[in-house]
Design a protein around this motif. Structure first.
Motif, mmCIF file in Angstrom:
data_model
loop_
_atom_site.group_PDB
_atom_site.id
_atom_site.type_symbol
_atom_site.label_atom_id
_atom_site.label_comp_id
_atom_site.label_asym_id
_atom_site.label_seq_id
_atom_site.Cartn_x
_atom_site.Cartn_y
_atom_site.Cartn_z
ATOM 1 N N LYS A 182 0.835 -1.200 0.000
ATOM 2 C CA LYS A 182 0.000 0.000 0.000
ATOM 3 C C LYS A 182 0.869 1.249 0.000
ATOM 4 O O LYS A 182 0.506 2.269 -0.604
ATOM 5 C CB LYS A 182 -0.912 -0.002 1.226
ATOM 6 N N GLU A 183 2.018 1.176 0.687
ATOM 7 C CA GLU A 183 2.893 2.339 0.804
ATOM 8 C C GLU A 183 3.455 2.762 -0.559
ATOM 9 O O GLU A 183 3.471 3.945 -0.891
ATOM 10 C CB GLU A 183 4.035 2.049 1.774
ATOM 11 N N SER A 184 3.912 1.797 -1.339
ATOM 12 C CA SER A 184 4.477 2.170 -2.638
ATOM 13 C C SER A 184 3.405 2.640 -3.604
ATOM 14 O O SER A 184 3.637 3.533 -4.426
ATOM 15 C CB SER A 184 5.291 1.007 -3.243
ATOM 16 N N VAL A 185 2.194 2.099 -3.502
ATOM 17 C CA VAL A 185 1.089 2.601 -4.323
ATOM 18 C C VAL A 185 0.813 4.065 -3.981
ATOM 19 O O VAL A 185 0.664 4.914 -4.876
ATOM 20 C CB VAL A 185 -0.184 1.746 -4.122
ATOM 21 N N ALA A 186 0.753 4.380 -2.691
ATOM 22 C CA ALA A 186 0.485 5.758 -2.267
ATOM 23 C C ALA A 186 1.570 6.714 -2.763
ATOM 24 O O ALA A 186 1.270 7.826 -3.227
ATOM 25 C CB ALA A 186 0.375 5.818 -0.748
#
Length: 205
Positions: free
Chosen positions: A191-195
């Motif tokens: 989720k962090e890299s998507v954000a």
């Protein structure tokens, strides 16, 4: 979830379709069961065409429109809801548990989308700039680019190197043909890299 169930339990025949902005987990599921996967532009009309042209099991798009051709070449939310209930009953698991099982089998796939409200000249200019000059997003170098429906960047994500069976990392920029919107989609292994990618792409406006 439906694709995995139809292939593993029902063993129904046919190819699989996937829109340009839809999860690449479908590629992994299709490959596991030896099914041909067709990637196409965004919109259910492409899925319908494939269903009418060839033996196609299932097709869907990111917005949740899913069709099963042995029923009819069109989206049917009621049918899909009933099939999902069937999957849950047969497996004895909640939807959350079934999603976790897919993530374990095929690698963690996280997905996100933002819509930027921009007039046509600005959204088209943003995509033109990206096509002409962008070499990285959020510190992730561009590995290759696809232009089936606007522009999709596949990225070298350092985080993926530390995860087994990590999802591909990609970012798609697409100008809406019907609204003053620049749609930004991303999929990655966290989720962090998507954000981070969605935030970085938003600076193109």
């Amino acid at each position: 979830m439906l694709l995995e169930w139809l292939l593993s339990k029902k063993k129904w025949p046919g190819d699989v379709t996937r829109a340009f902005n839809t999860t690449c987990m479908l590629d992994r599921i299709s490959a596991r069961y030896g099914r041909r996967l067709h990637e196409h532009g965004i919109g259910f009309k492409y899925i319908c065409d494939l269903m009418l042209e060839r033996d196609t099991l299932i097709g869907g798009e990111e917005s949740g429109g899913i069709g099963i051709s042995r029923h009819l070449p069109e989206r049917d939310g009621l049918l899909n809801a009933l099939l999902l209930a069937n999957v849950m009953a047969e497996e004895g698991k909640t939807l959350g548990e079934l999603v976790a099982q897919l993530q374990e089998q095929y690698g963690e796939h996280q997905y996100g989308r933002v819509d930027l409200h921009l007039p046509d000249e600005l959204k088209n200019a943003a995509i033109a700039r990206a096509k002409a000059s962008v070499k990285e997003f959020a510190g992730m170098p561009v590995v290759h680019v696809e232009t089936l429906d606007d522009i999709k960047f596949f990225l070298d994500n350092p985080e993926a190197k530390s995860k087994a069976n990590a999802a591909k990392t990609w970012l798609l920029l697409r100008a809406s043909g019907t609204e003053p919107l620049l749609r930004i989609y991303s999929e990655s292994c966290s989720k962090e890299s998507v954000a981070k990618l969605l935030d970085a792409a938003g600076s193109l406006r």
